[in-house]
Write an enzyme that holds these catalytic residues in place. Structure first.
Site, PDB file in Angstrom:
ATOM      1  N   PRO A 147       7.720   2.019   0.511  1.00  0.00           N
ATOM      2  CA  PRO A 147       8.700   1.383  -0.463  1.00  0.00           C
ATOM      3  C   PRO A 147      10.231   1.764   0.076  1.00  0.00           C
ATOM      4  O   PRO A 147      10.548   2.756   0.712  1.00  0.00           O
ATOM      5  CB  PRO A 147       8.523   2.141  -1.587  1.00  0.00           C
ATOM      6  CG  PRO A 147       7.743   3.514  -1.340  1.00  0.00           C
ATOM      7  CD  PRO A 147       6.862   3.005  -0.225  1.00  0.00           C
ATOM      8  N   ASN A 148      11.161   0.831   0.042  1.00  0.00           N
ATOM      9  CA  ASN A 148      12.338   0.707   0.267  1.00  0.00           C
ATOM     10  C   ASN A 148      12.987   0.819   1.802  1.00  0.00           C
ATOM     11  O   ASN A 148      13.901   0.649   2.088  1.00  0.00           O
ATOM     12  CB  ASN A 148      13.215   2.047  -0.622  1.00  0.00           C
ATOM     13  CG  ASN A 148      12.834   2.117  -1.895  1.00  0.00           C
ATOM     14  OD1 ASN A 148      13.174   1.251  -2.663  1.00  0.00           O
ATOM     15  ND2 ASN A 148      12.518   3.233  -2.345  1.00  0.00           N
ATOM     16  N   ARG A 168      20.319   0.830   2.475  1.00  0.00           N
ATOM     17  CA  ARG A 168      20.255   2.189   1.822  1.00  0.00           C
ATOM     18  C   ARG A 168      20.773   3.097   2.699  1.00  0.00           C
ATOM     19  O   ARG A 168      20.419   3.165   3.890  1.00  0.00           O
ATOM     20  CB  ARG A 168      18.547   2.415   1.582  1.00  0.00           C
ATOM     21  CG  ARG A 168      17.722   2.730   2.626  1.00  0.00           C
ATOM     22  CD  ARG A 168      16.470   3.117   2.281  1.00  0.00           C
ATOM     23  NE  ARG A 168      16.132   3.949   1.473  1.00  0.00           N
ATOM     24  CZ  ARG A 168      15.025   4.742   1.657  1.00  0.00           C
ATOM     25  NH1 ARG A 168      13.938   4.326   2.555  1.00  0.00           N
ATOM     26  NH2 ARG A 168      14.727   5.692   0.858  1.00  0.00           N
ATOM     27  N   TYR A 178      19.645   6.953   6.966  1.00  0.00           N
ATOM     28  CA  TYR A 178      18.695   6.258   7.734  1.00  0.00           C
ATOM     29  C   TYR A 178      19.239   5.472   8.786  1.00  0.00           C
ATOM     30  O   TYR A 178      18.452   4.633   9.417  1.00  0.00           O
ATOM     31  CB  TYR A 178      18.166   5.291   6.503  1.00  0.00           C
ATOM     32  CG  TYR A 178      17.358   6.145   5.610  1.00  0.00           C
ATOM     33  CD1 TYR A 178      15.942   7.063   6.027  1.00  0.00           C
ATOM     34  CD2 TYR A 178      17.479   6.285   4.357  1.00  0.00           C
ATOM     35  CE1 TYR A 178      15.363   7.210   5.089  1.00  0.00           C
ATOM     36  CE2 TYR A 178      16.856   6.866   3.582  1.00  0.00           C
ATOM     37  CZ  TYR A 178      15.754   7.678   3.801  1.00  0.00           C
ATOM     38  OH  TYR A 178      15.193   8.568   2.863  1.00  0.00           O
ATOM     39  N   ASN A 216       4.739   4.708   7.727  1.00  0.00           N
ATOM     40  CA  ASN A 216       5.738   5.322   7.289  1.00  0.00           C
ATOM     41  C   ASN A 216       5.554   5.287   5.721  1.00  0.00           C
ATOM     42  O   ASN A 216       5.954   4.231   5.209  1.00  0.00           O
ATOM     43  CB  ASN A 216       7.379   4.946   7.912  1.00  0.00           C
ATOM     44  CG  ASN A 216       8.348   5.579   7.107  1.00  0.00           C
ATOM     45  OD1 ASN A 216       7.916   6.644   6.030  1.00  0.00           O
ATOM     46  ND2 ASN A 216       9.411   5.486   7.706  1.00  0.00           N
ATOM     47  N   ALA A 234       8.616   7.289   0.518  1.00  0.00           N
ATOM     48  CA  ALA A 234       8.275   8.029  -0.717  1.00  0.00           C
ATOM     49  C   ALA A 234       6.768   8.569  -1.135  1.00  0.00           C
ATOM     50  O   ALA A 234       6.625   9.642  -1.667  1.00  0.00           O
ATOM     51  CB  ALA A 234       9.259   7.780  -2.115  1.00  0.00           C
ATOM     52  N   HIS A 239       5.047  11.804  -0.163  1.00  0.00           N
ATOM     53  CA  HIS A 239       5.031  13.248  -0.818  1.00  0.00           C
ATOM     54  C   HIS A 239       4.246  13.053  -2.245  1.00  0.00           C
ATOM     55  O   HIS A 239       4.380  14.064  -2.569  1.00  0.00           O
ATOM     56  CB  HIS A 239       6.289  13.167  -1.048  1.00  0.00           C
ATOM     57  CG  HIS A 239       7.455  13.188   0.097  1.00  0.00           C
ATOM     58  ND1 HIS A 239       7.303  13.808   1.248  1.00  0.00           N
ATOM     59  CD2 HIS A 239       8.397  12.076   0.237  1.00  0.00           C
ATOM     60  CE1 HIS A 239       8.361  13.343   2.032  1.00  0.00           C
ATOM     61  NE2 HIS A 239       9.098  12.257   1.338  1.00  0.00           N
ATOM     62  N   ASP A 244      -6.520   9.264   1.226  1.00  0.00           N
ATOM     63  CA  ASP A 244      -7.892   9.043   0.720  1.00  0.00           C
ATOM     64  C   ASP A 244      -8.340   7.654   1.854  1.00  0.00           C
ATOM     65  O   ASP A 244      -9.194   7.797   2.408  1.00  0.00           O
ATOM     66  CB  ASP A 244      -8.225   8.830  -0.404  1.00  0.00           C
ATOM     67  CG  ASP A 244      -8.622  10.218  -0.967  1.00  0.00           C
ATOM     68  OD1 ASP A 244      -8.383  11.198  -0.543  1.00  0.00           O
ATOM     69  OD2 ASP A 244      -8.657  10.322  -2.328  1.00  0.00           O
ATOM     70  N   GLU A 288       2.117   9.136  11.860  1.00  0.00           N
ATOM     71  CA  GLU A 288       2.914   9.289  10.659  1.00  0.00           C
ATOM     72  C   GLU A 288       4.392   9.205  11.326  1.00  0.00           C
ATOM     73  O   GLU A 288       4.813  10.072  12.250  1.00  0.00           O
ATOM     74  CB  GLU A 288       2.708  10.586   9.802  1.00  0.00           C
ATOM     75  CG  GLU A 288       3.895  10.808   8.797  1.00  0.00           C
ATOM     76  CD  GLU A 288       3.750  12.313   8.258  1.00  0.00           C
ATOM     77  OE1 GLU A 288       3.193  12.927   8.713  1.00  0.00           O
ATOM     78  OE2 GLU A 288       4.228  12.308   6.911  1.00  0.00           O
ATOM     79  N   HIS A 315       8.691   9.279  10.168  1.00  0.00           N
ATOM     80  CA  HIS A 315       9.785   9.300   9.309  1.00  0.00           C
ATOM     81  C   HIS A 315      11.058   9.223  10.152  1.00  0.00           C
ATOM     82  O   HIS A 315      11.250   9.710  11.237  1.00  0.00           O
ATOM     83  CB  HIS A 315       9.893  10.778   8.461  1.00  0.00           C
ATOM     84  CG  HIS A 315       8.499  10.720   7.590  1.00  0.00           C
ATOM     85  ND1 HIS A 315       8.363  10.155   6.551  1.00  0.00           N
ATOM     86  CD2 HIS A 315       7.406  11.623   7.967  1.00  0.00           C
ATOM     87  CE1 HIS A 315       7.221  10.423   5.963  1.00  0.00           C
ATOM     88  NE2 HIS A 315       6.751  11.171   6.561  1.00  0.00           N
ATOM     89  N   SER A 337      14.023   9.550   8.988  1.00  0.00           N
ATOM     90  CA  SER A 337      14.944  11.037   8.981  1.00  0.00           C
ATOM     91  C   SER A 337      14.090  12.008   9.181  1.00  0.00           C
ATOM     92  O   SER A 337      12.862  12.158   9.240  1.00  0.00           O
ATOM     93  CB  SER A 337      15.428  11.113   7.445  1.00  0.00           C
ATOM     94  OG  SER A 337      14.357  10.962   6.552  1.00  0.00           O
ATOM     95  N   ARG A 375      15.256  18.197   4.794  1.00  0.00           N
ATOM     96  CA  ARG A 375      15.768  17.682   3.551  1.00  0.00           C
ATOM     97  C   ARG A 375      15.283  18.568   2.202  1.00  0.00           C
ATOM     98  O   ARG A 375      14.900  19.517   2.421  1.00  0.00           O
ATOM     99  CB  ARG A 375      15.494  16.078   3.523  1.00  0.00           C
ATOM    100  CG  ARG A 375      16.228  15.407   4.801  1.00  0.00           C
ATOM    101  CD  ARG A 375      15.852  13.789   4.626  1.00  0.00           C
ATOM    102  NE  ARG A 375      16.436  13.089   3.286  1.00  0.00           N
ATOM    103  CZ  ARG A 375      16.051  12.067   3.027  1.00  0.00           C
ATOM    104  NH1 ARG A 375      15.218  11.295   3.812  1.00  0.00           N
ATOM    105  NH2 ARG A 375      16.435  11.298   2.041  1.00  0.00           N
TER     106      ARG A 375
HETATM  107  C1  DQA Z   1      11.313   8.362   4.696  1.00  0.00           C
HETATM  108  C2  DQA Z   1      11.435   9.958   4.197  1.00  0.00           C
HETATM  109  C3  DQA Z   1      10.980   9.943   2.952  1.00  0.00           C
HETATM  110  O1  DQA Z   1      11.346  11.274   2.194  1.00  0.00           O
HETATM  111  C4  DQA Z   1      11.720   8.830   2.027  1.00  0.00           C
HETATM  112  O2  DQA Z   1      11.111   8.621   0.496  1.00  0.00           O
HETATM  113  C5  DQA Z   1      11.872   7.482   2.411  1.00  0.00           C
HETATM  114  C6  DQA Z   1      11.854   7.332   4.135  1.00  0.00           C
HETATM  115  C7  DQA Z   1      11.990   8.372   6.273  1.00  0.00           C
HETATM  116  O3  DQA Z   1      11.491   7.565   7.050  1.00  0.00           O
HETATM  117  O4  DQA Z   1      12.739   9.021   6.638  1.00  0.00           O
HETATM  118  O5  DQA Z   1      11.668   6.424   1.869  1.00  0.00           O
HETATM  119  O6  DQA Z   1       9.760   8.313   4.915  1.00  0.00           O
END
Ligand code: DQA
Length: 148
Positions: free
Chosen positions: A9-10, A17, A22, A73, A76, A79, A86, A97, A99, A101, A106
């Protein structure tokens, strides 16, 4: 070699954003960077982004028997989502994985990663470049150049 790149998401809001966290590069820039990496490395890559947890779970399940590696990635859902953890465990496809950031620097609530428990590597804080690193790592792993 077929690699699935999944974004949660996002991530589609990149460039808009929180640019202080980011960066200013857009989601289109990310898609292009991944496409270019695939071309350079001679890898087949499919990309998928969703704001919905179940859609990401569906995509991971559909990867079974079709893809050799997954770059994810979960954003959110990193977490919160035991369902994504699963699903990754269920298909047993080597996963990395990513990220954008550095989540380790954080908020406390970002210190938990469920997805990480099913991933062979985590790359964080390297911006969009982290996706390229993840693809190169998976390629080397799948070619047997590096071990787990
Ligand atoms: C993220 C870090 C996550 O904590 C956050 O919710 C994101 C982006 C990152 O790519 O840094 O949406 O996965």
């Amino acid at each position: 070699m077929k690699i699935l790149v999944l974004n949660g998401p996002n991530i589609n809001m990149l460039g808009i954003r929180e640019p202080g966290i980011y960066g200013k590069s857009t989601f289109a820039d990310l898609l292009a960077l991944i496409e270019q990496t695939a071309k350079d490395e001679g890898i087949e890559i499919e990309q998928y982004q969703s704001n919905h947890e179940g859609c990401l779970v569906d995509k991971i399940q559909e990867a079974y028997g079709k893809f050799d590696g997954i770059v994810i990635n979960p954003a959110a859902y990193t977490h919160t989502s035991i369902a994504i953890l699963d699903a990754l465990k269920a298909v047993g496809i080597p996963a990395v994985e990513v990220h954008i950031s550095d989540v380790s620097q954080r908020e406390d609530f970002r210190q938990v990663s469920y997805a990480r428990l099913a991933c062979c590597k985590t790359i964080m804080g390297h911006g969009l470049e982290g996706y390229r690193e993840a693809i190169l790592y998976l390629k080397a792993l799948l070619e047997g150049i590096i071990g787990l």
